[in-house]
Design a protein around this motif. Structure first.
Motif, mmCIF file in Angstrom:
data_model
loop_
_atom_site.group_PDB
_atom_site.id
_atom_site.type_symbol
_atom_site.label_atom_id
_atom_site.label_comp_id
_atom_site.label_asym_id
_atom_site.label_seq_id
_atom_site.Cartn_x
_atom_site.Cartn_y
_atom_site.Cartn_z
ATOM 1 N N GLY A 141 35.717 33.147 38.530
ATOM 2 C CA GLY A 141 35.044 34.305 39.097
ATOM 3 C C GLY A 141 35.833 34.941 40.217
ATOM 4 N N ALA A 142 35.549 34.537 41.445
ATOM 5 C CA ALA A 142 36.181 35.170 42.599
ATOM 6 C C ALA A 142 36.626 34.108 43.586
ATOM 7 N N LEU A 143 37.536 34.504 44.469
ATOM 8 C CA LEU A 143 37.951 33.620 45.550
ATOM 9 C C LEU A 143 37.872 34.388 46.863
ATOM 10 N N ARG A 144 37.708 33.629 47.938
ATOM 11 C CA ARG A 144 37.549 34.239 49.259
ATOM 12 C C ARG A 144 38.261 33.379 50.292
ATOM 13 N N ILE A 145 38.928 34.047 51.197
ATOM 14 C CA ILE A 145 39.577 33.375 52.319
ATOM 15 C C ILE A 145 38.845 33.806 53.579
ATOM 16 N N VAL A 223 39.308 38.195 46.398
ATOM 17 C CA VAL A 223 40.005 38.554 45.158
ATOM 18 C C VAL A 223 39.046 38.264 44.009
ATOM 19 N N ALA A 224 38.877 39.247 43.111
ATOM 20 C CA ALA A 224 37.951 39.074 41.990
ATOM 21 C C ALA A 224 38.469 39.842 40.790
ATOM 22 N N PRO A 225 38.127 39.403 39.574
ATOM 23 C CA PRO A 225 38.537 40.151 38.386
ATOM 24 C C PRO A 225 37.942 41.555 38.398
ATOM 25 N N SER A 226 38.707 42.523 37.890
ATOM 26 C CA SER A 226 38.203 43.893 37.814
ATOM 27 C C SER A 226 38.419 44.416 36.406
ATOM 28 N N ALA A 227 39.335 45.355 36.244
ATOM 29 C CA ALA A 227 39.658 45.839 34.910
ATOM 30 C C ALA A 227 40.418 44.770 34.142
ATOM 31 N N ALA A 228 40.539 44.960 32.841
ATOM 32 C CA ALA A 228 41.188 43.958 32.006
ATOM 33 C C ALA A 228 42.590 43.649 32.505
ATOM 34 N N VAL A 233 41.553 43.371 45.020
ATOM 35 C CA VAL A 233 41.799 42.674 46.282
ATOM 36 C C VAL A 233 41.202 43.504 47.405
ATOM 37 N N GLU A 234 40.451 42.850 48.257
ATOM 38 C CA GLU A 234 39.881 43.520 49.426
ATOM 39 C C GLU A 234 40.223 42.718 50.668
ATOM 40 N N VAL A 235 40.843 43.387 51.643
ATOM 41 C CA VAL A 235 41.186 42.774 52.921
ATOM 42 C C VAL A 235 40.402 43.498 54.007
ATOM 43 N N ARG A 274 49.930 26.898 53.073
ATOM 44 C CA ARG A 274 50.634 27.968 53.784
ATOM 45 C C ARG A 274 50.874 29.176 52.889
ATOM 46 N N THR A 275 50.909 28.947 51.601
ATOM 47 C CA THR A 275 51.080 30.068 50.680
ATOM 48 C C THR A 275 50.452 29.705 49.343
ATOM 49 N N ARG A 276 49.936 30.715 48.652
ATOM 50 C CA ARG A 276 49.359 30.503 47.327
ATOM 51 C C ARG A 276 49.464 31.820 46.564
ATOM 52 N N THR A 277 49.818 31.704 45.275
ATOM 53 C CA THR A 277 49.937 32.878 44.412
ATOM 54 C C THR A 277 49.007 32.715 43.226
ATOM 55 N N TRP A 278 48.249 33.769 42.934
ATOM 56 C CA TRP A 278 47.367 33.790 41.771
ATOM 57 C C TRP A 278 47.847 34.868 40.800
ATOM 58 N N VAL A 279 47.842 34.530 39.521
ATOM 59 C CA VAL A 279 48.241 35.464 38.468
ATOM 60 C C VAL A 279 47.075 35.617 37.499
ATOM 61 N N VAL A 280 46.742 36.851 37.160
ATOM 62 C CA VAL A 280 45.655 37.112 36.226
ATOM 63 C C VAL A 280 46.184 36.993 34.795
ATOM 64 N N ARG A 281 45.507 36.190 33.987
ATOM 65 C CA ARG A 281 45.856 36.062 32.575
ATOM 66 C C ARG A 281 44.731 36.698 31.756
ATOM 67 N N GLU A 282 45.070 37.787 31.113
ATOM 68 C CA GLU A 282 44.058 38.581 30.420
ATOM 69 C C GLU A 282 43.529 37.848 29.181
ATOM 70 N N GLY A 283 42.189 37.808 29.066
ATOM 71 C CA GLY A 283 41.553 37.206 27.896
ATOM 72 C C GLY A 283 41.955 35.771 27.643
ATOM 73 N N ALA A 284 42.184 35.012 28.710
ATOM 74 C CA ALA A 284 42.750 33.672 28.554
ATOM 75 C C ALA A 284 41.745 32.645 28.051
ATOM 76 N N TRP A 285 40.458 32.887 28.233
ATOM 77 C CA TRP A 285 39.489 31.890 27.793
ATOM 78 C C TRP A 285 38.265 32.574 27.221
#
Length: 293
Positions: A141-145, A223-228, A233-235, A274-285
């Protein structure tokens, strides 16, 4: 781990009942088993812990996996299938049982036991995006810092009044001085001061473009899924005086770095990192939801 096989029909299900669901709401578990068993061939697994849960999914064969449990059980199942690179060819189903059901609801799964079980039997597969981080963790779903949480102030031993200053008891000062000369005093060492609570200083990059840098303190990042295939991202920068407008962006890759931070992904809190990267995988599941939703 107990396993029970029912009579075979055209479709075969592997129903994995999370231990937490059995403990929290055994009646809903029984209802889910009755509805599913009446509509399809079913192999029932009652794992006692995470290892047996993983083993049951790994041995599902051609059966369609159905998780009976809360959001954490759903996340665990997706993470296991992702780790074994089996999400592409597997449609997952869930019957929410337990206290945490907000994620399943947001994904379109009914939270009523009977309705959710019927959706498993009569629903359709919906392919959904998945965010995968650089440690191979998944976000459905979504993540929040959040900002740095306030740390409780250090509280050392309570200071006792100086007995020599207590009226009418000057003899205590003399006794105390004598004891100090005879017995070494081991004073507790004062720990280093805790970090001051306050906003986070983070660099947030979306598809390689810096959205906010370390010189701008922020209240929160979400950070949350939006369009396909994309994440929104909202800061929220720290406001001084008038409320600061949020910084918005969309992209496939989101990197957050800076001081050590924790983040909440779905229902799980991770970090500090200290660092983290997220990549969106479309239609992955794929998730089974009621038809028409």
């Amino acid at each position: 781990m107990a396993e029970v096989a029912t009579s075979a029909t055209s479709e075969q299900l592997l129903v994995v009942v999370d231990p937490g669901a059995r403990r929290s709401d055994g009646e809903s578990v029984r209802i889910a088993k009755d509805v599913l068993g009446a509509g399809a061939g079913m192999k029932l697994c009652l794992p006692d812990g995470p290892e047996e849960f993983a083993r049951a999914l790994a041995r599902r064969g051609s059966r369609r996996p159905v998780v009976v449990g809360d959001d954490r059980a759903l996340i665990r199942a997706v993470a296991l299938l992702h780790r074994h690179r089996e999400l592409a060819g597997c449609a997952l189903s869930v019957v929410p049982v337990g206290a945490a059901q907000s994620l399943a609801r947001s994904l379109g799964v009914p939270t009523g036991t009977v309705a959710a079980a019927r959706a498993v039997l009569d629903g359709v597969e919906r392919r959904m995006d998945l965010m995968v981080d650089d440690s191979d963790g998944v976000v459905l779903g979504a993540l929040r810092i959040p900002p740095l949480s306030p740390s409780p102030a250090w509280s050392g031993p309570r200071a006792e009044p100086d007995p020599g200053q207590v009226p009418g008891r000057p003899w205590l000062r003399t006794c105390q001085s004598l004891v100090r000369t005879l017995v070494p005093v081991n004073r507790p060492s004062r720990p280093a001061p805790a970090p001051e609570p306050g906003p986070s200083r983070l660099r947030v990059e979306v598809d390689g473009e810096t959205l906010v840098d370390l010189n701008q303190p922020v209240e929160a990042v979400s950070v949350a899924p939006s369009a396909a295939g994309l994440a929104s991202v909202e800061v929220r920068p720290v406001s001084v005086g008038a409320e600061a407008s949020p910084l918005l962006a969309e992209g496939r890759t989101v990197t957050v770095s800076g001081a050590h931070f924790r983040y909440r992904a779905d229902t799980v809190v991770s970090g500090p990192v200290r660092t983290r990267t997220w990549v969106v995988r479309e239609g992955a599941w794929g998730l089974t939801v009621p038809s028409g939703r």
